[in-house]
Design a protein around this motif. Structure first.
Motif, PDB file in Angstrom:
ATOM      1  N   LEU A 701       0.699  -1.319  -0.059  1.00  0.00           N
ATOM      2  CA  LEU A 701       0.017  -0.145   0.126  1.00  0.00           C
ATOM      3  C   LEU A 701       0.861   1.315   0.005  1.00  0.00           C
ATOM      4  O   LEU A 701       0.084   2.172  -0.194  1.00  0.00           O
ATOM      5  CB  LEU A 701      -0.797   0.087   1.178  1.00  0.00           C
ATOM      6  N   TYR A 702       2.167   1.312   0.343  1.00  0.00           N
ATOM      7  CA  TYR A 702       2.964   2.293   0.538  1.00  0.00           C
ATOM      8  C   TYR A 702       4.243   2.417  -0.099  1.00  0.00           C
ATOM      9  O   TYR A 702       4.570   3.601  -1.061  1.00  0.00           O
ATOM     10  CB  TYR A 702       3.023   2.688   2.199  1.00  0.00           C
ATOM     11  N   ALA A 716      13.941   9.774  -1.889  1.00  0.00           N
ATOM     12  CA  ALA A 716      15.298   9.211  -1.127  1.00  0.00           C
ATOM     13  C   ALA A 716      15.231   9.793   0.166  1.00  0.00           C
ATOM     14  O   ALA A 716      16.508  10.101   0.556  1.00  0.00           O
ATOM     15  CB  ALA A 716      16.335   9.359  -2.059  1.00  0.00           C
ATOM     16  N   SER A 717      14.286   9.587   0.962  1.00  0.00           N
ATOM     17  CA  SER A 717      14.138  10.141   2.505  1.00  0.00           C
ATOM     18  C   SER A 717      12.737   9.771   3.168  1.00  0.00           C
ATOM     19  O   SER A 717      12.035   9.621   2.431  1.00  0.00           O
ATOM     20  CB  SER A 717      14.177  11.905   2.564  1.00  0.00           C
ATOM     21  N   PHE A 718      12.939   9.838   4.254  1.00  0.00           N
ATOM     22  CA  PHE A 718      11.799   9.186   5.149  1.00  0.00           C
ATOM     23  C   PHE A 718      10.573  10.331   4.956  1.00  0.00           C
ATOM     24  O   PHE A 718       9.419  10.198   5.424  1.00  0.00           O
ATOM     25  CB  PHE A 718      12.216   8.961   6.535  1.00  0.00           C
ATOM     26  N   MET A 719      10.982  11.737   4.599  1.00  0.00           N
ATOM     27  CA  MET A 719       9.910  12.574   4.307  1.00  0.00           C
ATOM     28  C   MET A 719       9.057  12.095   3.006  1.00  0.00           C
ATOM     29  O   MET A 719       7.907  12.685   2.985  1.00  0.00           O
ATOM     30  CB  MET A 719      10.481  13.854   4.064  1.00  0.00           C
ATOM     31  N   ASP A 720       9.586  11.326   2.061  1.00  0.00           N
ATOM     32  CA  ASP A 720       9.028  11.080   0.807  1.00  0.00           C
ATOM     33  C   ASP A 720       8.763   9.739   0.563  1.00  0.00           C
ATOM     34  O   ASP A 720       7.834   9.438  -0.112  1.00  0.00           O
ATOM     35  CB  ASP A 720      10.268  11.660  -0.367  1.00  0.00           C
ATOM     36  N   PHE A 721       9.488   8.769   1.201  1.00  0.00           N
ATOM     37  CA  PHE A 721       9.126   7.409   1.037  1.00  0.00           C
ATOM     38  C   PHE A 721       8.407   6.965   2.081  1.00  0.00           C
ATOM     39  O   PHE A 721       8.679   6.919   3.274  1.00  0.00           O
ATOM     40  CB  PHE A 721      10.742   6.617   1.130  1.00  0.00           C
ATOM     41  N   LEU A 722       7.360   6.553   1.695  1.00  0.00           N
ATOM     42  CA  LEU A 722       6.050   6.219   2.487  1.00  0.00           C
ATOM     43  C   LEU A 722       6.292   4.823   3.242  1.00  0.00           C
ATOM     44  O   LEU A 722       6.338   3.788   2.524  1.00  0.00           O
ATOM     45  CB  LEU A 722       4.729   6.433   2.110  1.00  0.00           C
ATOM     46  N   MET A 723       6.138   4.751   4.371  1.00  0.00           N
ATOM     47  CA  MET A 723       6.123   3.557   5.250  1.00  0.00           C
ATOM     48  C   MET A 723       4.966   3.489   6.142  1.00  0.00           C
ATOM     49  O   MET A 723       4.696   4.602   6.587  1.00  0.00           O
ATOM     50  CB  MET A 723       7.399   3.414   6.082  1.00  0.00           C
ATOM     51  N   PRO A 724       4.463   2.288   6.628  1.00  0.00           N
ATOM     52  CA  PRO A 724       3.274   2.395   7.639  1.00  0.00           C
ATOM     53  C   PRO A 724       3.622   2.720   8.996  1.00  0.00           C
ATOM     54  O   PRO A 724       4.900   2.244   9.408  1.00  0.00           O
ATOM     55  CB  PRO A 724       2.869   0.865   7.502  1.00  0.00           C
ATOM     56  N   TYR A 725       2.841   3.480   9.537  1.00  0.00           N
ATOM     57  CA  TYR A 725       3.107   3.790  11.078  1.00  0.00           C
ATOM     58  C   TYR A 725       2.233   2.686  11.733  1.00  0.00           C
ATOM     59  O   TYR A 725       1.609   1.851  10.936  1.00  0.00           O
ATOM     60  CB  TYR A 725       2.579   5.052  11.408  1.00  0.00           C
ATOM     61  N   VAL A 726       2.424   2.689  13.123  1.00  0.00           N
ATOM     62  CA  VAL A 726       1.466   1.577  13.983  1.00  0.00           C
ATOM     63  C   VAL A 726      -0.017   1.993  13.637  1.00  0.00           C
ATOM     64  O   VAL A 726      -0.769   0.987  13.536  1.00  0.00           O
ATOM     65  CB  VAL A 726       1.721   1.713  15.416  1.00  0.00           C
ATOM     66  N   THR A 727      -0.131   3.253  13.260  1.00  0.00           N
ATOM     67  CA  THR A 727      -1.641   3.503  12.998  1.00  0.00           C
ATOM     68  C   THR A 727      -1.982   2.721  11.630  1.00  0.00           C
ATOM     69  O   THR A 727      -3.443   2.762  11.321  1.00  0.00           O
ATOM     70  CB  THR A 727      -2.055   5.151  12.598  1.00  0.00           C
ATOM     71  N   ILE A 781      -0.515  -0.062  -4.425  1.00  0.00           N
ATOM     72  CA  ILE A 781      -1.584   0.740  -4.871  1.00  0.00           C
ATOM     73  C   ILE A 781      -1.773   1.758  -3.935  1.00  0.00           C
ATOM     74  O   ILE A 781      -1.881   1.383  -2.480  1.00  0.00           O
ATOM     75  CB  ILE A 781      -2.848  -0.006  -5.300  1.00  0.00           C
ATOM     76  N   SER A 782      -1.840   2.769  -4.508  1.00  0.00           N
ATOM     77  CA  SER A 782      -2.098   4.005  -3.285  1.00  0.00           C
ATOM     78  C   SER A 782      -3.673   4.321  -3.672  1.00  0.00           C
ATOM     79  O   SER A 782      -4.390   4.155  -4.406  1.00  0.00           O
ATOM     80  CB  SER A 782      -1.024   5.363  -3.702  1.00  0.00           C
ATOM     81  N   PRO A 783      -4.058   5.332  -2.725  1.00  0.00           N
ATOM     82  CA  PRO A 783      -5.410   5.833  -2.774  1.00  0.00           C
ATOM     83  C   PRO A 783      -5.475   6.820  -4.004  1.00  0.00           C
ATOM     84  O   PRO A 783      -6.677   6.526  -4.741  1.00  0.00           O
ATOM     85  CB  PRO A 783      -5.693   6.896  -1.407  1.00  0.00           C
ATOM     86  N   SER A 784      -4.645   7.601  -4.695  1.00  0.00           N
ATOM     87  CA  SER A 784      -4.604   8.228  -5.571  1.00  0.00           C
ATOM     88  C   SER A 784      -4.825   7.321  -7.089  1.00  0.00           C
ATOM     89  O   SER A 784      -5.511   7.444  -7.777  1.00  0.00           O
ATOM     90  CB  SER A 784      -3.517   9.100  -5.921  1.00  0.00           C
TER      91      SER A 784
END
Length: 798
Positions: A701-702, A716-727, A781-784
């Motif tokens: 998903l991310y 190439a950073s954690f600001m842009d590369f999405l990873m799931p949080y605990v939520t 697959i992303s929401p967009s």
């Protein structure tokens, strides 16, 4: 009797140390000593494809605090040659590997060009910034489509950008498909992703000139492999190199590739400069200079009967292996063989091409080619069910290998070069378990009720088989100290799997000692110089079996010595909580520490234990104290080498909700049924599954590596590369186990480490498709992207 620990949910002994911040990682080496370390930094290419015209280091040479500046021109001998192609294969006709420092050309953003060693990292980084490189830009090749088109080449001497082409056939799939009552074609895509361990790569090296010996600490999944590579490249004997792997903050596959350039350059600098040298990768470096995985496109043709039974399956896929192929064809070979899962297609043809692109190299990432194969097969099963109007579980059921058909030979060659022969399993039983766990039969009513509220939900199912415990071997050494403590060493490394706990459980069970008296060391070539590594869910199967066998050898020696001391028959002895006693006569006993003293004829009274041992006269006075077939000390050593891999299996199911306005995907329920044979520690297995599911959610998903057409990694950073949080991870994952023991090892176990991640793309695609009512053929697959697919489907419902 001592409680049997095999199968018990023993709490992890390593957790208190980690949770209290007492872990010791590569970057901690030397921090608490008076030694002044030198620090290394690397100049990396800003271009995806370019010819190096000139490198000017003049401005760096006079910087105060800089000790060395190297480019490829400064390297000699084996260090100036390409890095090893670790796993050659006949089909890899155009294998290419990088140099420790680029020689004349760079082939991806992040490739190492120059290496600087300075008094501290700040000076080293500043020096790197002053190196001037003149480039002649070359057209980059990015993505599978461009690689196949071959308008431009990554390597001039690799036609069509094709590094390898491999085909395997079982029966005649094209003919069977042509004759089948029903046929379908599918085109599927999985994009490039990567693992993100909390700790990046790191290496520290110290050269002892007095004894000509090198010590290397590195964050790796294969300390013995690094040792061999360093020895070869630096012209040293194996016996001159010690590689120690301290705590590792996550591996997931990226740290199995070896040697990384820094794992050679740091030891070379330590020997050249006579100082301890350290390199620690930063996060951007991990994105652009470590390793990625996953990217493949598949074309599938399938023929089947009215029940959905497979008659022929023909799969062609293209694998993006990046700029170089240091790890050979392992990933696409696994995809091509593990794609079959728990099914028997009767006729199967698979062919793949492994392609060069001007992007970061591809090596195994948790799942290692299996998520792609599972995705292809399970999407095919869903398509067949939809075509026939059947329940998805029915189509799977008619294609399962049955319990009485094991061992089952799929007629192919697996990643280890052995036959793809499944050892054990019960797939119908697993299916019944997963249906009950997720509420499969009740879901239609739930979906109808949710639809009445204007909510869209879907359910997905995915099945897989995972080859685990691949050889060739692992070894173990069990040593009983005079204190009664038991020291265990095995060569593979650990990076969070709970080895210190599960291996201690095995030793305590076999040896009869107390669990808390067992200390486990992994990844230290001083303690176990021969090993393979931690990957392919092999630690428990390989090292677990070796440790069990080594403990058995140690136990045999314990009983032999104790029998002499107690004047009893070894068969009449038992070991409980570290005390050897005569069965039925617990007062006639001797503890393991004393037996250890007795194992060494040199019986000076160093302590109370050795004093106690002097009262015993052990052995025949007419024979030498150390027999010809014996040696001093109380220890056992053994190796386990299997005929072939064991095959674990499992099934995942998920219920998702897709927001009708935003297309956001929410997980409502996640269920897992897993079969890894006998469980050593169910709690640790479930922890592995939880972690794998979290990683799988990310992959589905991310997470994706987003390259532009020039080969620049845009996220190439954690600001842009999405990873799931605990939520984003399910609050609770429902897990059930099936135990079909493997006949291939003494413990009846199979691997578990990658189980949680393998079916993720497939199971989410299945559930989202069920919720939306149109095909999902590309992941992640992303929401967009889901929103766009909705619009496309509204315009063209076909």
């Amino acid at each position: 009797m001592t409680t049997k620990l095999m199968g018990q949910g023993v709490k992890r002994v390593e957790d208190q140390r980690f949770l209290r911040g007492h872990g010791r990682y590569v970057d901690d080496i030397g921090v608490d000593s008076s030694e002044e370390l030198l620090h290394a930094a690397v100049l990396r290419s800003p271009h995806a494809h370019a010819r190096i015209v000139d490198i000017d280091v003049d401005e760096v040479l006079d910087i105060d605090g800089v000790h060395a500046v190297w480019t490829w021109d400064d390297l000699t001998g084996p260090m100036a040659e390409p890095l090893p192609l670790l796993i050659p294969h006949p089909a890899l006709t155009h294998g290419r590997t990088q140099y420790a420092l680029a020689r004349g050309e760079v082939n991806h953003v992040g490739e190492a060009i120059a290496f600087v060693v300075a008094e501290d990292r700040y000076v080293a980084e500043d020096a790197v910034g002053r190196i001037k490189v003149t480039y002649e830009l070359l057209p980059p090749v990015v993505g599978i489509d461009n690689a196949r088109a071959a308008t431009h080449l990554v390597h001039d001497d690799v036609p069509g950008n094709v590094g390898a082409r491999l085909e395997q056939n079982v029966g005649d799939a094209p003919a069977a498909i042509a004759k089948a009552p029903h046929r379908l074609e599918l085109d599927l895509t999985i994009e490039r992703s990567a693992c993100m361990p909390m700790e990046g790569r790191g290496t520290v090296a110290r050269w002892d000139a007095d004894i000509n010996r090198l010590q290397v600490w590195t964050s790796t999944q294969t300390s013995t492999g690094v040792r061999a590579a360093v020895a070869v490249k630096l012209g040293l004997d194996l016996g001159q190199v010690d590689v120690i792997t301290p705590d590792v903050g996550g591996g997931f596959g990226v740290k199995i590739n070896h040697p990384w350039p820094e794992e050679l350059l740091v030891p070379l600098a330590a020997r050249t400069l006579g100082r301890t040298v350290k390199f620690t990768e930063d996060r951007r470096e991990h994105f652009i200079s470590s390793a990625h995985e996953r990217a493949q496109t598949h074309h599938i043709e399938v023929g089947f009967d009215d029940d959905g039974r497979l008659l022929g399956l023909d799969v062609e896929f293209w694998h993006d292996h990046g700029a170089y192929t240091p790890y050979g064809l392992i990933v696409p070979i696994i995809t091509s063989t593990q794609l079959l899962g728990p099914y028997k297609p009767q006729n199967y043809r698979v062919v793949f091409e492994s392609l060069y692109t001007n992007t970061v190299i591809v090596t195994p990432y948790r799942g290692a080619g299996r998520p792609q194969g599972c995705y292809a097969m399970e999407r095919t099963m869903d398509a067949i069910a939809d075509y026939l109007g059947k329940d998805r579980t029915e189509v799977r059921s008619v294609n399962f290998i049955q319990p009485d058909e094991f061992p089952y030979d799929q007629g192919m060659i697996f990643q280890d070069g052995r036959e793809l022969e499944y050892d054990s399993g019960d797939y119908p039983a697993s299916l019944e378990k997963i249906k009950a766990l997720v509420g499969w039969d009740d879901f239609p009513a739930f979906k109808k009720a949710m639809a009445a509220q204007g909510r869209k939900v879907g359910i997905g199912l995915a099945c897989y088989v995972e080859g685990t415990g691949v050889g060739p071997y692992e070894g173990a050494h069990v040593h009983i100290e005079t204190s009664g403590k038991v020291k265990v060493a095995t060569g593979l490394t650990t990076q969070g799997q709970g080895h210190a706990t599960v291996f201690a459980q095995l030793v305590a069970d076999e040896l009869g000692c107390r669990f808390e008296d067992v200390e486990v060391v992994t990844g230290d070539t001083r303690r176990m110089p021969y090993a393979v590594g931690t990957f392919a869910s092999r630690a428990a199967v390989m090292s677990g079996s070796a440790i069990h066998l080594a403990a058995k050898r140690a136990k045999e020696k314990v009983l032999k010595i104790a029998a002499d001391a107690l004047e009893a028959d070894p068969a009449d002895l038992q070991i409980v909580d570290g005390v050897v006693s005569v069965k039925g006569s617990p007062g006639t006993s001797i503890d393991l520490g004393t037996v250890s003293v007795l194992s060494n004829p040199l019986r000076y009274a160093f302590d109370e234990a050795s004093k106690a041992a002097t009262q015993f006269s052990v052995g025949d006075p007419g024979k030498p104290p150390v027999a010809e077939d014996d040696e001093p000390g109380l220890e056992g050593k053994d190796f386990y080498s299997p005929e072939r891999a064991t095959f674990a299996s499992g099934m995942h199911a998920v219920i998702v909700e897709t927001d009708p306005l935003t297309a956001e995907i929410t997980i409502l329920k996640y269920a897992v049924v897993h079969d890894c044979g006998h469980l050593i520690n169910p709690m640790i297995v479930e922890g592995q599954i939880h972690g794998g599911v979290a990683q799988g959610v990310g992959g589905a998903l991310y997470e994706r590596m987003a390259y532009d057409e020039s080969g620049q990694l845009l996220n190439a950073s954690f600001m842009d590369f999405l990873m799931p949080y605990v939520t984003e991870i399910p609050d609770g994952i429902d897990i059930d186990h099936l135990e079909t023991p493997s006949p291939l090892n003494p413990l009846g176990i199979k691997g578990a480490g990658e189980a949680g991640v393998i079916p993720s793309a497939a199971v989410f695609a299945s559930a989202i498709e069920d919720a939306e009512g149109f095909p999902i053929t590309a992941m992640p697959i992303s929401p967009s992207e889901l929103f766009t697919l909705r619009q496309t489907h509204l315009k063209d419902p076909s």
